[in-house]
Design a protein around this motif. Structure first.
Motif, PDB file in Angstrom:
ATOM      1  N   UNK A 168       0.799  -1.220   0.000  1.00 61.11           N
ATOM      2  CA  UNK A 168       0.000   0.000   0.000  1.00 61.11           C
ATOM      3  C   UNK A 168       0.835   1.275   0.000  1.00 61.11           C
ATOM      4  N   UNK A 169       2.150   1.166   0.195  1.00 60.91           N
ATOM      5  CA  UNK A 169       3.034   2.334   0.177  1.00 60.91           C
ATOM      6  C   UNK A 169       3.747   2.504  -1.161  1.00 60.91           C
ATOM      7  N   UNK A 170       3.425   1.655  -2.147  1.00 60.89           N
ATOM      8  CA  UNK A 170       4.216   1.609  -3.382  1.00 60.89           C
ATOM      9  C   UNK A 170       3.670   2.423  -4.544  1.00 60.89           C
ATOM     10  N   UNK A 171       2.535   3.089  -4.378  1.00 60.82           N
ATOM     11  CA  UNK A 171       1.922   3.762  -5.521  1.00 60.82           C
ATOM     12  C   UNK A 171       2.870   4.744  -6.217  1.00 60.82           C
ATOM     13  N   UNK A 172       3.519   5.671  -5.509  1.00 61.81           N
ATOM     14  CA  UNK A 172       4.424   6.598  -6.209  1.00 61.81           C
ATOM     15  C   UNK A 172       5.596   5.888  -6.882  1.00 61.81           C
ATOM     16  N   UNK A 173       6.148   4.878  -6.210  1.00 61.52           N
ATOM     17  CA  UNK A 173       7.274   4.132  -6.772  1.00 61.52           C
ATOM     18  C   UNK A 173       6.872   3.405  -8.051  1.00 61.52           C
ATOM     19  N   UNK A 217       3.992  13.036  -4.696  1.00 63.00           N
ATOM     20  CA  UNK A 217       5.195  13.056  -5.551  1.00 63.00           C
ATOM     21  C   UNK A 217       4.953  13.625  -6.935  1.00 63.00           C
ATOM     22  N   UNK A 218       3.696  13.547  -7.413  1.00 65.97           N
ATOM     23  CA  UNK A 218       3.387  13.957  -8.780  1.00 65.97           C
ATOM     24  C   UNK A 218       2.238  14.969  -8.800  1.00 65.97           C
ATOM     25  N   UNK A 219       2.224  15.772  -9.861  1.00 64.31           N
ATOM     26  CA  UNK A 219       1.070  16.629 -10.150  1.00 64.31           C
ATOM     27  C   UNK A 219       0.165  15.888 -11.119  1.00 64.31           C
ATOM     28  N   UNK A 220      -1.079  15.681 -10.744  1.00 63.95           N
ATOM     29  CA  UNK A 220      -2.032  14.940 -11.563  1.00 63.95           C
ATOM     30  C   UNK A 220      -3.108  15.882 -12.093  1.00 63.95           C
ATOM     31  N   UNK A 237      -3.187  13.056 -16.353  1.00 65.17           N
ATOM     32  CA  UNK A 237      -1.871  13.363 -16.888  1.00 65.17           C
ATOM     33  C   UNK A 237      -0.903  13.471 -15.718  1.00 65.17           C
ATOM     34  N   UNK A 238       0.282  12.924 -15.896  1.00 60.79           N
ATOM     35  CA  UNK A 238       1.303  12.938 -14.852  1.00 60.79           C
ATOM     36  C   UNK A 238       2.276  14.079 -15.132  1.00 60.79           C
ATOM     37  N   UNK A 239       2.341  15.028 -14.206  1.00 62.16           N
ATOM     38  CA  UNK A 239       3.234  16.180 -14.339  1.00 62.16           C
ATOM     39  C   UNK A 239       3.076  16.859 -15.693  1.00 62.16           C
ATOM     40  N   UNK A 240       1.837  17.008 -16.136  1.00 57.92           N
ATOM     41  CA  UNK A 240       1.548  17.699 -17.381  1.00 57.92           C
ATOM     42  C   UNK A 240       1.553  16.838 -18.622  1.00 57.92           C
ATOM     43  N   UNK A 245      -1.754   8.097 -15.848  1.00 58.15           N
ATOM     44  CA  UNK A 245      -2.019   7.043 -14.875  1.00 58.15           C
ATOM     45  C   UNK A 245      -3.527   6.914 -14.743  1.00 58.15           C
ATOM     46  N   UNK A 246      -3.988   5.686 -14.554  1.00 53.54           N
ATOM     47  CA  UNK A 246      -5.425   5.443 -14.440  1.00 53.54           C
ATOM     48  C   UNK A 246      -5.764   4.790 -13.116  1.00 53.54           C
ATOM     49  N   UNK A 247      -6.996   4.974 -12.698  1.00 49.28           N
ATOM     50  CA  UNK A 247      -7.519   4.302 -11.514  1.00 49.28           C
ATOM     51  C   UNK A 247      -8.873   3.714 -11.875  1.00 49.28           C
ATOM     52  N   UNK A 248      -9.015   2.412 -11.664  1.00 46.96           N
ATOM     53  CA  UNK A 248     -10.292   1.728 -11.892  1.00 46.96           C
ATOM     54  C   UNK A 248     -10.934   1.534 -10.530  1.00 46.96           C
TER      55      UNK A 248
END
Length: 329
Positions: A168-173, A217-220, A237-240, A245-248
């Motif tokens: 659960x801590x791995x999303x940014x990585x 960590x990112x601008x979405x 969009x990730x950092x512009x 990245x998607x979320x279902x």
């Protein structure tokens, strides 16, 4: 046309090729595995191709996704893809896989006509992968992803499920890794489709949790609804950009209103929804000698009865009797 009483039209066919799998993911099945379908119960290669042909030429299906279980375990997979690529009109074809064996088969699948792949990978840490899948195959998945990208099965999409206390801590990585390698990452909320019926809404990692973690960590920047269409994933969009990245969010943000899917199990049953508790038999009609027109009629009838939603928000919701591996993802 496969239309239901709410005006939705199914143009996307998900075809399960087998209920077998070579992993034992904790959110899918017990460590000892399941009682697999007997070979005579499975659709043959010819039966699968015939049903796909009927769907494409008679019922308006334009997209075909091969699933499982693990579809790479199907001996006739490459031949099925090649035959379906020869249909007129030709459907777009993709494959959802755990990636094990993809290093060996990616180029053959591309040559046969497969357009792209979705690969399940929940973690970048081999020890966590082993804990989640009960197998030491992390390196195989990474090599399979690379082979798919090299073969041109693009865009390569990576599906990840986050589990409390494991990854659960791995999303940014995970997102940084996907952007670096040119993969499109999609997080999927854990769904109540495990064979053990151990899913609990309380404590699950939600879409909101995932997005909050990514934003450390990112601008979405959210894409509009026009960009999304009937796709199950909300995308940012990730950092512009251009990376996305998607979320279902099947549980917390259901997308049933725009659903355009019809599902075929490995034993020839039509399912109108992942969470349906009812199925309609096409295998029996096939094997009794029914003509294409009758099979198409039965398929239309099944989809006409599709419910408005998955029912996940209903307090009386019951999980399907059959687990994800039998239904097809």
């Amino acid at each position: 046309m496969l239309i239901d009483t709410y005006g939705r039209v199914a143009t996307d066919l998900r075809v399960s090729l087998t209920d077998r799998c070579n992993l034992r993911c904790t959110y899918c099945m017990p460590e000892e595995g399941l009682q697999w379908l007997a070979k005579p119960d499975l659709l043959t290669d010819d039966e699968i191709v015939r049903l796909i042909r009927i769907a494409v030429t008679e019922l308006g299906v334009t997209e075909v996704r091969f699933t499982g279980g693990e579809p790479l375990l199907r001996p006739g997979l490459v031949g099925i893809v090649e035959r379906c690529a020869g249909l007129d009109p030709r459907p777009r074809m993709s494959l959802t896989t755990n990636g094990i064996g993809l290093e060996r088969t990616a180029q053959a699948l591309r040559d046969a006509g497969l357009d792209r792949v979705n690969v399940s990978l929940d973690t970048l840490r081999p020890e966590v992968f082993q804990a989640m899948t009960r197998r030491k195959r992390h390196g195989d998945v990474l090599r399979g992803l690379d082979a798919a990208h090299t073969a041109g099965l693009t865009p390569v999409k990576v599906n990840a499920v986050l589990m409390p206390g494991l990854n659960d801590d791995e999303a940014p990585e995970l997102l940084a890794w996907a952007v670096e390698n040119g993969y499109e990452l999609r997080f999927i909320e854990q769904m109540p489709l495990d064979a053990q019926h151990g899913w609990k809404r309380d404590g699950m990692i939600t879409a909101g949790d995932i997005l909050a973690s990514l934003r450390t960590r990112f601008t979405l920047t959210a894409e509009g609804e026009d960009e999304r269409g009937s796709a199950p994933a909300e995308r940012w969009l990730v950092d512009g950009g251009p990376a996305r990245v998607g979320v279902i969010a099947s549980v917390t943000r259901p997308f049933c209103r725009a659903c355009d899917r019809t599902r075929l199990t490995a034993d020839g049953q039509v399912r109108t929804c992942l969470f349906a508790r009812e199925e309609s038999d096409l295998r029996g009609a096939l094997r009794s000698g029914a003509p294409d027109e009758e099979i198409a009629r039965l398929w239309r009838l099944a989809m006409w009865g599709k419910k408005a939603g998955s029912g996940l928000d209903d307090p009386s919701f019951l999980q399907p009797d059959r687990p994800m591996s039998a239904i097809g993802g």
